[in-house]
Enzyme design. Structure first.
Site, PDB file in Angstrom:
ATOM      1  N   TRP A   1       0.830  -1.214   0.000  1.00 21.86           N
ATOM      2  CA  TRP A   1       0.000   0.000   0.000  1.00 21.86           C
ATOM      3  C   TRP A   1       0.856   1.252   0.000  1.00 21.86           C
ATOM      4  CZ3 TRP A   1      -4.175  -1.402  -1.947  1.00 21.86           C
ATOM      5  CH2 TRP A   1      -4.782  -2.604  -1.598  1.00 21.86           C
TER       6      TRP A   1
ATOM      7  N   ASP B   1      -1.669   6.977   6.220  1.00 14.38           N
ATOM      8  CA  ASP B   1      -2.667   5.995   5.799  1.00 14.38           C
ATOM      9  C   ASP B   1      -2.855   5.039   6.973  1.00 14.38           C
ATOM     10  OD1 ASP B   1      -4.136   3.907   4.794  1.00 14.38           O
ATOM     11  OD2 ASP B   1      -2.697   3.328   3.235  1.00 14.38           O
TER      12      ASP B   1
ATOM     13  N   LYS C   1     -11.779  -1.898   7.197  1.00 15.51           N
ATOM     14  CA  LYS C   1     -10.889  -2.712   8.017  1.00 15.51           C
ATOM     15  C   LYS C   1     -11.047  -2.508   9.521  1.00 15.51           C
ATOM     16  CE  LYS C   1      -8.000  -3.278   4.140  1.00 15.51           C
ATOM     17  NZ  LYS C   1      -7.322  -2.375   3.219  1.00 15.51           N
TER      18      LYS C   1
HETATM   19  C1  LIG Z   1      -6.690  -1.987   2.179  1.00 10.30           C
HETATM   20  C2  LIG Z   1      -5.726  -0.905   2.279  1.00 10.30           C
HETATM   21  C3  LIG Z   1      -5.677   0.131   1.330  1.00 10.30           C
HETATM   22  C4  LIG Z   1      -6.540   0.147   0.090  1.00 10.30           C
HETATM   23  O1  LIG Z   1      -7.827   0.482   0.376  1.00 10.30           O
HETATM   24  P1  LIG Z   1      -8.938   0.608  -0.753  1.00 10.30           P
HETATM   25  O2  LIG Z   1     -10.099   1.104   0.031  1.00 10.30           O
HETATM   26  O3  LIG Z   1      -9.114  -0.758  -1.353  1.00 10.30           O
HETATM   27  O4  LIG Z   1      -8.470   1.573  -1.773  1.00 10.30           O
HETATM   28  C5  LIG Z   1      -4.757   1.139   1.514  1.00 10.30           C
HETATM   29  N1  LIG Z   1      -3.932   1.151   2.584  1.00 10.30           N
HETATM   30  C6  LIG Z   1      -3.952   0.177   3.512  1.00 10.30           C
HETATM   31  C7  LIG Z   1      -3.016   0.238   4.673  1.00 10.30           C
HETATM   32  C8  LIG Z   1      -4.846  -0.875   3.392  1.00 10.30           C
HETATM   33  O5  LIG Z   1      -4.868  -1.850   4.314  1.00 10.30           O
END
Ligand SMILES: *Cc1c(COP(=O)(O)O)cnc(C)c1O
Length: 362
Positions: free
Chosen positions: A107, A174, A198
């Protein structure tokens, strides 16, 4: 109503992932009749009073759970955290300026790729040399960068920052896969963002918790749809927000609050992670894949020392009602994701299976 509350499946999915049972029940009810209105949550206007109240409550809960300073703002958008990868450099990088990133996995790499498409991007540290199995430390962040970006928890590789880097420039994080799993000092961040699926809710909404004073500084001309300030000024109602995803996220955050907030989440998550990693370490048939001090509390990755035994192990955990522990296709092995809503009982079931397997094949 749904009455069967017995756990049938132990869901270790990395995302979208398990949410609290009572949230599923409330969410199901709102599809049939939203707050006694006779209307479904799926058919009401996003500008109706009841939904405006949902949006306001969701925004307030993000700030309350994380203890954000009063002036911070919360924006809910579609597009996923991946859209955030694009919006971050657009909104924080000056034309001719420089962005600083740490590369700790898939990511983070994608975020860097998007930033490079917008402007000068330096990777100040990376753990790619050891297949992203650790968190780089002791790197320095250039004081002339416009912002510094990192990924607090690496969902695929199973590493997590235990201490956040100190930065001389505004910090963007993020936090997709560990937001609300532990207390953070929000004032240290210009922006925290993450996909909802998540820890916060279902797929479809992306949360941006931001300091409005750090926005609008680049001089870059932005399309309104890509302008975080526009979305913040319009209270996430510039266009139709992901109504249902925001609603279910609000229910999940309300559940967290009733459970005791992020302090309680951190306690439960630590207990679950301790239980699982203790089994990984104690049983010689298994091996963790990351540096011990950087192990993620959310996503535990491990492999079988004898790969040939994978079908045998797989049959055992499937029989126990376990779901979603296959590792990401880029890593292989196993990954047990233990998000807020996963009960420790499910981790115990997995540990029992691991013990049984080790006894037969150790
Ligand atoms: C799953 C994830 C993403 C991507 O998320 P999307 O909503 O599918 O774009 C980005 N960063 C992290 C740390 C993730 O776990």
């Amino acid at each position: 109503m749904l009455t069967d509350t017995k756990i049938k499946v132990h869901n270790f999915s990395a995302g979208p992932c398990i949410l609290p049972r009572e949230v599923f029940e409330q969410a199901a009810q709102a599809v049939l009749d939203f707050e006694g209105s006779g209307l479904s949550i799926l058919e009401i206007s996003h500008r109706s009073k009841p939904f405006e109240a949902v949006m306001a409550k969701a925004q307030a809960l993000v700030k309350e759970l994380l203890g954000a300073p009063d002036h911070y703002q919360v924006v809910f958008l579609g597009g996923g955290a991946s859209m955030g990868f694009h919006m971050v450099p657009l909104n924080y990088l000056r034309p001719g300026g420089k962005a600083a990133y740490v590369n700790t996995g898939e990511w983070a790499s994608r975020a860097i790729k998007e930033a490079k498409a917008i402007g000068d991007t330096v990777v100040v540290a990376s753990s790619e040399d050891k297949n992203f199995s650790y968190i780089p430390k002791g790197f320095s962040i250039p004081a002339d960068a416009d912002f510094f970006h990192f990924t607090s928890n690496n969902t695929i590789f199973g590493t997590q920052y235990k201490q956040f880097p100190k930065s001389p420039v505004p910090v963007v994080c993020d936090m997709s896969s560990d937001i609300f799993s532990r207390p953070v000092n929000v004032a240290d961040f210009a922006l925290i963002y993450g996909g909802a699926q998540k820890n916060m809710g279902p797929a479809g909404a992306t949360v941006y918790l931001l300091d409005p004073n750090a926005l609008g500084k680049t001089g870059r001309k932005l399309s309104p749809m890509l302008d975080l300030k526009n979305h913040a000024d319009k209270e996430s109602m510039y266009n139709t927000p992901p109504v249902y995803a925001v609603y279910v996220s609000m229910l999940t955050m309300d559940w967290m609050k009733r459970q005791g907030g992020v302090v309680e989440m951190e306690k439960r998550n630590a207990a679950k992670a301790r239980l699982l990693y203790a089994a990984v370490d104690a049983l010689p048939v298994f091996q963790g894949t990351t540096a011990v001090e950087d192990r993620s509390v959310m996503n535990a990755t491990f492999v079988l020392k004898d790969k040939a035994l994978e079908p045998t192990f797989d049959a055992l955990w499937k029989e126990a009602g376990i779901s979603g522990i296959r590792g990401h296709r880029s890593v292989g092995g196993y990954r047990a994701s233990m998000y807020n809503a996963l009960p420790i009982e499910s981790v115990q079931v997995l540990v029992d299976v691991m013990n049984e397997f080790a006894k037969k094949h150790g």
